[in-house]
Design an enzyme around this catalytic site. Structure first.
Site, mmCIF file in Angstrom:
data_model
loop_
_atom_site.group_PDB
_atom_site.id
_atom_site.type_symbol
_atom_site.label_atom_id
_atom_site.label_comp_id
_atom_site.label_asym_id
_atom_site.label_seq_id
_atom_site.Cartn_x
_atom_site.Cartn_y
_atom_site.Cartn_z
ATOM 1 N N ASP A 37 1.172 -0.926 0.222
ATOM 2 C CA ASP A 37 -0.134 0.376 -0.361
ATOM 3 C C ASP A 37 0.822 1.163 0.120
ATOM 4 O OD1 ASP A 37 1.278 -0.195 3.006
ATOM 5 O OD2 ASP A 37 -0.943 0.097 4.073
ATOM 6 N N GLU A 39 2.922 2.081 2.391
ATOM 7 C CA GLU A 39 3.836 1.956 3.515
ATOM 8 C C GLU A 39 5.049 1.902 3.606
ATOM 9 O OE1 GLU A 39 1.071 1.278 6.933
ATOM 10 O OE2 GLU A 39 -0.248 2.184 6.241
ATOM 11 N N LYS A 191 13.681 32.251 -21.139
ATOM 12 C CA LYS A 191 12.652 31.462 -20.985
ATOM 13 C C LYS A 191 11.405 31.436 -20.562
ATOM 14 C CE LYS A 191 12.918 27.622 -17.876
ATOM 15 N NZ LYS A 191 13.469 26.538 -17.067
ATOM 16 N N ARG A 193 7.947 29.541 -19.060
ATOM 17 C CA ARG A 193 7.385 28.405 -19.048
ATOM 18 C C ARG A 193 5.530 28.984 -18.737
ATOM 19 N NH1 ARG A 193 8.769 23.670 -17.323
ATOM 20 N NH2 ARG A 193 10.728 24.222 -16.319
ATOM 21 N N GLY A 225 13.080 17.524 -18.611
ATOM 22 C CA GLY A 225 14.403 17.899 -19.598
ATOM 23 C C GLY A 225 14.223 19.146 -20.396
HETATM 24 C C1 R5P Z 1 13.772 25.661 -13.695
HETATM 25 O O1 R5P Z 1 13.778 26.897 -13.059
HETATM 26 C C2 R5P Z 1 15.221 25.374 -13.168
HETATM 27 O O2 R5P Z 1 15.848 25.849 -12.715
HETATM 28 C C3 R5P Z 1 15.605 24.058 -14.100
HETATM 29 O O3 R5P Z 1 15.235 24.104 -15.184
HETATM 30 C C4 R5P Z 1 13.500 22.847 -14.550
HETATM 31 O O4 R5P Z 1 13.369 23.315 -13.151
HETATM 32 C C5 R5P Z 1 14.331 21.957 -15.251
HETATM 33 O O5 R5P Z 1 12.915 21.274 -15.407
HETATM 34 P P1 R5P Z 1 12.825 20.831 -17.264
HETATM 35 O O6 R5P Z 1 14.014 19.568 -16.921
HETATM 36 O O7 R5P Z 1 11.429 19.588 -16.479
HETATM 37 O O8 R5P Z 1 12.140 21.249 -17.584
#
Ligand code: R5P
Length: 292
Positions: A37, A39, A191, A193, A225
């Site tokens: 389960d 635990e 970047k 997200r 990734g």
């Molecule tokens: C984000 O701000 C972190 O520094 C990493 O770049 C991120 O968490 C990596 O996550 P993933 O591999 O899912 O893109």
């Protein structure tokens, strides 16, 4: 009986063993049975120091199981040792350190209460996603960095006119520190997200700096990734040479390693905060210094 006991959690057995050797401490192993389960039943094998115990347990998947095991080990250690240090080489939940969208729970705040509640007097993490996470703790806390250990590894490779790259603005200081120790230049990509879907986009326009150079993408962690893949695809379009990845914590979920290699990454180099194929850099020295 040694003055310090190192309690080896199941998720960090190798690191705990290395630490006990470096600190000349007695190693106390834990035996874990996980029931169908989910635990965990944990038994400590050995006697603990009355003075100081150090619990070593990374919180990688299964995250909640490894978290409960860490808390249980600390709680048990506190029955004997007057001081209990929690070494959490990879701190799961560290990305949940603030309320990004209304109603979101800051899980790091919950963890801070739990660690204190079970009796930890200090917490040590390695390259925590952001030090904001540690601000929620009311016990002593320390974040140590694996960057010098990673740089040492990369200095042994013969890279061609190398350039350090951060995949996002949040990693700027990390890349800057890496580049300073590595004695190279660095750039930072932009970047984006999506906070709801988690999808990643690189917004940087063309960058002539990368052309014909070997690159080291530096990040704190790789989970799916996506960040590394999107950054690599962008950099390859700019006609760079080889792309290497240096990261502290390689979670590599859902076949991420294969996908990253397919995107054109030559090699992923990570540390043993999370054991695995890519974890070739040992951080036990760095952690040992923080315990002393
Ligand atoms: C984000 O701000 C972190 O520094 C990493 O770049 C991120 O968490 C990596 O996550 P993933 O591999 O899912 O893109």
């Amino acid at each position: 009986m040694s003055k310090i006991s190192i309690i080896s959690g199941k998720s960090s057995e190798d690191l705990a063993k290395r630490l006990s050797k470096k600190l000349k401490a007695n190693l106390v192993k834990s035996e874990v049975r996980v029931f169908p389960d989910g635990e965990s039943k944990i038994t400590l094998r050995g006697n603990l120091s009355k003075r100081k115990s150090v619990v070593v347990q990374s919180i990688y998947p299964p995250v909640d199981t490894n978290l409960v095991q860490a808390l249980s080990l600390i709680s048990k250690a506190k029955e004997t040792s007057s001081e209990v240090i929690a070494v959490i080489p990879y701190m799961g939940y560290a990305r949940q350190d603030r309320e990004f969208l209304p109603g979101e729970i800051i899980t790091m705040k919950v963890l801070a209460k739990l660690f204190k509640g079970v009796g930890a007097s200090k917490i040590i993490a390695v390259d925590i996603h952001s030090v904001i996470g540690l601000k929620h703790f009311t016990i002593k806390s320390k974040n140590v960095t694996a960057i010098p250990d990673l740089v040492k590894y990369f200095k042994k490779l013969s890279l061609k006119n190398p350039l350090v790259v951060s995949p996002d603005q949040g990693g700027k200081n990390r890349a800057k520190e890496f580049a300073k120790k590595f004695e190279s230049e660095y750039i930072v990509l932009e970047k984006k997200r999506d906070k709801k879907t988690g999808k990643v986009k690189i917004k940087t326009k063309n960058s002539d700096k990368v052309t014909n150079r070997d690159l080291i993408l530096v990040d704190d962690m790789i989970s799916t990734g996506e960040s590394i893949i999107k950054a690599t695809q962008f950099l390859k379009k700019q006609k760079c040479k080889k792309v290497y990845v240096a990261c502290t914590h390689a979670l590599l979920m859902n076949g991420a390693e294969k996908k990253i290699r397919k995107a054109g990454v030559t090699s992923i180099v990570s540390t043993n905060t999370i054991p695995g194929k890519t974890s070739v850099v040992d951080v036990s020295n760095t952690i040992a210094k923080a315990i002393m």
